[in-house]
Write a protein that holds these residues in place. Sequence first.
Motif, PDB file in Angstrom:
ATOM      1  N   GLY A  72       0.812  -1.215   0.000  1.00 49.76           N
ATOM      2  CA  GLY A  72       0.000   0.000   0.000  1.00 49.76           C
ATOM      3  C   GLY A  72       0.841   1.257   0.000  1.00 49.76           C
ATOM      4  O   GLY A  72       0.507   2.243  -0.642  1.00 49.76           O
ATOM      5  N   VAL A  73       1.950   1.231   0.746  1.00 45.88           N
ATOM      6  CA  VAL A  73       2.830   2.403   0.821  1.00 45.88           C
ATOM      7  C   VAL A  73       3.669   2.541  -0.445  1.00 45.88           C
ATOM      8  O   VAL A  73       3.697   3.579  -1.101  1.00 45.88           O
ATOM      9  CB  VAL A  73       3.746   2.317   2.054  1.00 45.88           C
ATOM     10  CG1 VAL A  73       4.779   3.429   2.034  1.00 45.88           C
ATOM     11  CG2 VAL A  73       2.924   2.395   3.340  1.00 45.88           C
ATOM     12  N   ALA A  74       4.353   1.463  -0.804  1.00 50.88           N
ATOM     13  CA  ALA A  74       5.357   1.554  -1.867  1.00 50.88           C
ATOM     14  C   ALA A  74       4.775   1.540  -3.269  1.00 50.88           C
ATOM     15  O   ALA A  74       5.467   1.906  -4.218  1.00 50.88           O
ATOM     16  CB  ALA A  74       6.364   0.400  -1.735  1.00 50.88           C
TER      17      ALA A  74
ATOM     18  N   HIS B 144      -2.127  -6.093  -4.958  1.00 51.86           N
ATOM     19  CA  HIS B 144      -2.232  -5.086  -6.011  1.00 51.86           C
ATOM     20  C   HIS B 144      -3.702  -4.702  -6.245  1.00 51.86           C
ATOM     21  O   HIS B 144      -4.008  -3.546  -6.545  1.00 51.86           O
ATOM     22  CB  HIS B 144      -1.627  -5.600  -7.323  1.00 51.86           C
ATOM     23  CG  HIS B 144      -0.140  -5.531  -7.365  1.00 51.86           C
ATOM     24  ND1 HIS B 144       0.673  -6.472  -6.771  1.00 51.86           N
ATOM     25  CD2 HIS B 144       0.699  -4.618  -7.916  1.00 51.86           C
ATOM     26  CE1 HIS B 144       1.935  -6.145  -6.959  1.00 51.86           C
ATOM     27  NE2 HIS B 144       1.978  -5.023  -7.657  1.00 51.86           N
ATOM     28  N   PHE B 145      -4.600  -5.687  -6.104  1.00 49.83           N
ATOM     29  CA  PHE B 145      -6.017  -5.397  -6.239  1.00 49.83           C
ATOM     30  C   PHE B 145      -6.473  -4.424  -5.148  1.00 49.83           C
ATOM     31  O   PHE B 145      -7.302  -3.545  -5.387  1.00 49.83           O
ATOM     32  CB  PHE B 145      -6.833  -6.694  -6.149  1.00 49.83           C
ATOM     33  CG  PHE B 145      -8.317  -6.481  -6.277  1.00 49.83           C
ATOM     34  CD1 PHE B 145      -8.869  -6.096  -7.487  1.00 49.83           C
ATOM     35  CD2 PHE B 145      -9.149  -6.670  -5.192  1.00 49.83           C
ATOM     36  CE1 PHE B 145     -10.240  -5.890  -7.613  1.00 49.83           C
ATOM     37  CE2 PHE B 145     -10.512  -6.472  -5.298  1.00 49.83           C
ATOM     38  CZ  PHE B 145     -11.057  -6.089  -6.514  1.00 49.83           C
ATOM     39  N   GLY B 146      -5.902  -4.576  -3.945  1.00 49.23           N
ATOM     40  CA  GLY B 146      -6.217  -3.642  -2.870  1.00 49.23           C
ATOM     41  C   GLY B 146      -5.823  -2.226  -3.217  1.00 49.23           C
ATOM     42  O   GLY B 146      -6.587  -1.269  -2.981  1.00 49.23           O
ATOM     43  N   THR B 147      -4.640  -2.062  -3.806  1.00 46.73           N
ATOM     44  CA  THR B 147      -4.212  -0.718  -4.191  1.00 46.73           C
ATOM     45  C   THR B 147      -5.014  -0.194  -5.381  1.00 46.73           C
ATOM     46  O   THR B 147      -5.191   1.018  -5.536  1.00 46.73           O
ATOM     47  CB  THR B 147      -2.701  -0.697  -4.518  1.00 46.73           C
ATOM     48  OG1 THR B 147      -2.375  -1.767  -5.412  1.00 46.73           O
ATOM     49  CG2 THR B 147      -1.889  -0.876  -3.246  1.00 46.73           C
ATOM     50  N   LEU B 148      -5.510  -1.113  -6.224  1.00 41.85           N
ATOM     51  CA  LEU B 148      -6.408  -0.696  -7.303  1.00 41.85           C
ATOM     52  C   LEU B 148      -7.694  -0.101  -6.721  1.00 41.85           C
ATOM     53  O   LEU B 148      -8.218   0.890  -7.226  1.00 41.85           O
ATOM     54  CB  LEU B 148      -6.727  -1.895  -8.193  1.00 41.85           C
ATOM     55  CG  LEU B 148      -7.640  -1.658  -9.409  1.00 41.85           C
ATOM     56  CD1 LEU B 148      -7.214  -2.567 -10.563  1.00 41.85           C
ATOM     57  CD2 LEU B 148      -9.097  -1.944  -9.074  1.00 41.85           C
ATOM     58  N   ILE B 149      -8.189  -0.701  -5.635  1.00 41.03           N
ATOM     59  CA  ILE B 149      -9.383  -0.179  -4.967  1.00 41.03           C
ATOM     60  C   ILE B 149      -9.135   1.247  -4.473  1.00 41.03           C
ATOM     61  O   ILE B 149     -10.001   2.122  -4.574  1.00 41.03           O
ATOM     62  CB  ILE B 149      -9.787  -1.096  -3.797  1.00 41.03           C
ATOM     63  CG1 ILE B 149     -10.269  -2.452  -4.325  1.00 41.03           C
ATOM     64  CG2 ILE B 149     -10.890  -0.443  -2.948  1.00 41.03           C
ATOM     65  CD1 ILE B 149     -10.558  -3.462  -3.236  1.00 41.03           C
TER      66      ILE B 149
ATOM     67  N   ALA C  76      -7.556  -5.463   2.263  1.00 41.36           N
ATOM     68  CA  ALA C  76      -8.114  -4.306   2.973  1.00 41.36           C
ATOM     69  C   ALA C  76      -7.026  -3.346   3.427  1.00 41.36           C
ATOM     70  O   ALA C  76      -7.147  -2.122   3.266  1.00 41.36           O
ATOM     71  CB  ALA C  76      -8.929  -4.784   4.183  1.00 41.36           C
ATOM     72  N   VAL C  77      -5.936  -3.878   3.968  1.00 43.38           N
ATOM     73  CA  VAL C  77      -4.845  -3.026   4.458  1.00 43.38           C
ATOM     74  C   VAL C  77      -4.187  -2.278   3.308  1.00 43.38           C
ATOM     75  O   VAL C  77      -3.937  -1.071   3.394  1.00 43.38           O
ATOM     76  CB  VAL C  77      -3.802  -3.865   5.224  1.00 43.38           C
ATOM     77  CG1 VAL C  77      -2.571  -3.017   5.547  1.00 43.38           C
ATOM     78  CG2 VAL C  77      -4.406  -4.414   6.508  1.00 43.38           C
TER      79      VAL C  77
ATOM     80  N   VAL D 134      -4.195   1.836   3.171  1.00 37.48           N
ATOM     81  CA  VAL D 134      -2.901   2.515   3.184  1.00 37.48           C
ATOM     82  C   VAL D 134      -2.624   3.162   1.831  1.00 37.48           C
ATOM     83  O   VAL D 134      -2.098   4.276   1.754  1.00 37.48           O
ATOM     84  CB  VAL D 134      -1.774   1.524   3.546  1.00 37.48           C
ATOM     85  CG1 VAL D 134      -0.411   2.200   3.461  1.00 37.48           C
ATOM     86  CG2 VAL D 134      -1.990   0.972   4.952  1.00 37.48           C
ATOM     87  N   GLY D 135      -3.007   2.480   0.757  1.00 33.87           N
ATOM     88  CA  GLY D 135      -2.811   3.035  -0.580  1.00 33.87           C
ATOM     89  C   GLY D 135      -3.582   4.321  -0.789  1.00 33.87           C
ATOM     90  O   GLY D 135      -3.103   5.249  -1.454  1.00 33.87           O
ATOM     91  N   TYR D 136      -4.778   4.414  -0.220  1.00 34.72           N
ATOM     92  CA  TYR D 136      -5.590   5.631  -0.334  1.00 34.72           C
ATOM     93  C   TYR D 136      -4.834   6.842   0.216  1.00 34.72           C
ATOM     94  O   TYR D 136      -4.742   7.884  -0.428  1.00 34.72           O
ATOM     95  CB  TYR D 136      -6.905   5.432   0.424  1.00 34.72           C
ATOM     96  CG  TYR D 136      -7.777   6.665   0.482  1.00 34.72           C
ATOM     97  CD1 TYR D 136      -8.650   6.972  -0.558  1.00 34.72           C
ATOM     98  CD2 TYR D 136      -7.722   7.527   1.576  1.00 34.72           C
ATOM     99  CE1 TYR D 136      -9.445   8.110  -0.509  1.00 34.72           C
ATOM    100  CE2 TYR D 136      -8.511   8.670   1.630  1.00 34.72           C
ATOM    101  CZ  TYR D 136      -9.374   8.952   0.585  1.00 34.72           C
ATOM    102  OH  TYR D 136     -10.152  10.077   0.629  1.00 34.72           O
ATOM    103  N   PHE D 137      -4.264   6.685   1.417  1.00 36.49           N
ATOM    104  CA  PHE D 137      -3.553   7.805   2.031  1.00 36.49           C
ATOM    105  C   PHE D 137      -2.213   8.068   1.326  1.00 36.49           C
ATOM    106  O   PHE D 137      -1.749   9.207   1.275  1.00 36.49           O
ATOM    107  CB  PHE D 137      -3.336   7.536   3.520  1.00 36.49           C
ATOM    108  CG  PHE D 137      -4.606   7.570   4.323  1.00 36.49           C
ATOM    109  CD1 PHE D 137      -5.211   8.781   4.621  1.00 36.49           C
ATOM    110  CD2 PHE D 137      -5.211   6.407   4.754  1.00 36.49           C
ATOM    111  CE1 PHE D 137      -6.392   8.840   5.345  1.00 36.49           C
ATOM    112  CE2 PHE D 137      -6.400   6.440   5.482  1.00 36.49           C
ATOM    113  CZ  PHE D 137      -6.991   7.654   5.777  1.00 36.49           C
TER     114      PHE D 137
END
Length: 262
Positions: free
Chosen positions: A2-4, A39-44, A214-215, A219-222
């Motif tokens: 999420g961060v990187a 990666h799907f989480g960060t796509l969300i 979810a994590v 985290v990716g959102y922020f």
Amino acid sequence: QGVAEFLPISSSGHLALFQTFFGMENMEEKYMFFTVLLHFGTLISVCMVYWRDIVDMIREFFLGIAALAGRKDTGVAPPPARRMVMLIIIATVPLFVMVFSNSIMVSCALLATGFILFFSDRMARGHKTAKNATVADALIVGCGQALAVIPGLSRSGTTISVGMMRGFDRAFAVRFSFLMSLPAVLGANVLEIKDALASNFPIEELPMYLVGVAVSAVVGYFAIRLVKSLSDKGKFGKFAYYCWAVGLGSLVAGIVKMMLLK
């Protein structure tokens, strides 16, 4: 992840270094589906930040098809959202390469990312947006995305910097970079989910997978918000020092490890 994924420090490079220095090289194939779901989480998270753009693009995509089917040429320039769809499709075309790496290569790529970021803040501010960006602009930024499959080269850092080199407005360069990641990540998820369903998926590990998604999404959102803020302030290059530190440190560690194994 999420961060990187969104900070310009290369998520694939960090994952590759962790695998190398923590003895996880042989676990990549076993947990490939888990990695794709992260990666799907960060796509969300991209969808959460840019949902208005995505809704507009979906609507204009179908309106564009209808216009082509009806062969209606009004002589009026297409809306920015329709042009954005076209630009993203063109930018996705070069993304058909596969790259293998080791820790030395990842370290050198991180150092290169540092230089890309360092000089990105020193470029003149551009003014191109979806209204006037060209096919050549999209194709060149897409080549930057394809090149960034090399672990250690930041996808977001490379594409945003290449966009600014092509005269993109800083805010548009960030928005285009994140939106153009959607087709590639979504396509990879569709293929991996199909393979997972066709195999003996470890159902007992499903809670771990869902927590990871979810994590990475939250985290990716922020992380996206942070990148947008830093880019607007012209402080994108601050991440160069982090990339140089990690790249140099991992390069030394990789050389020491090779010498010890001899």
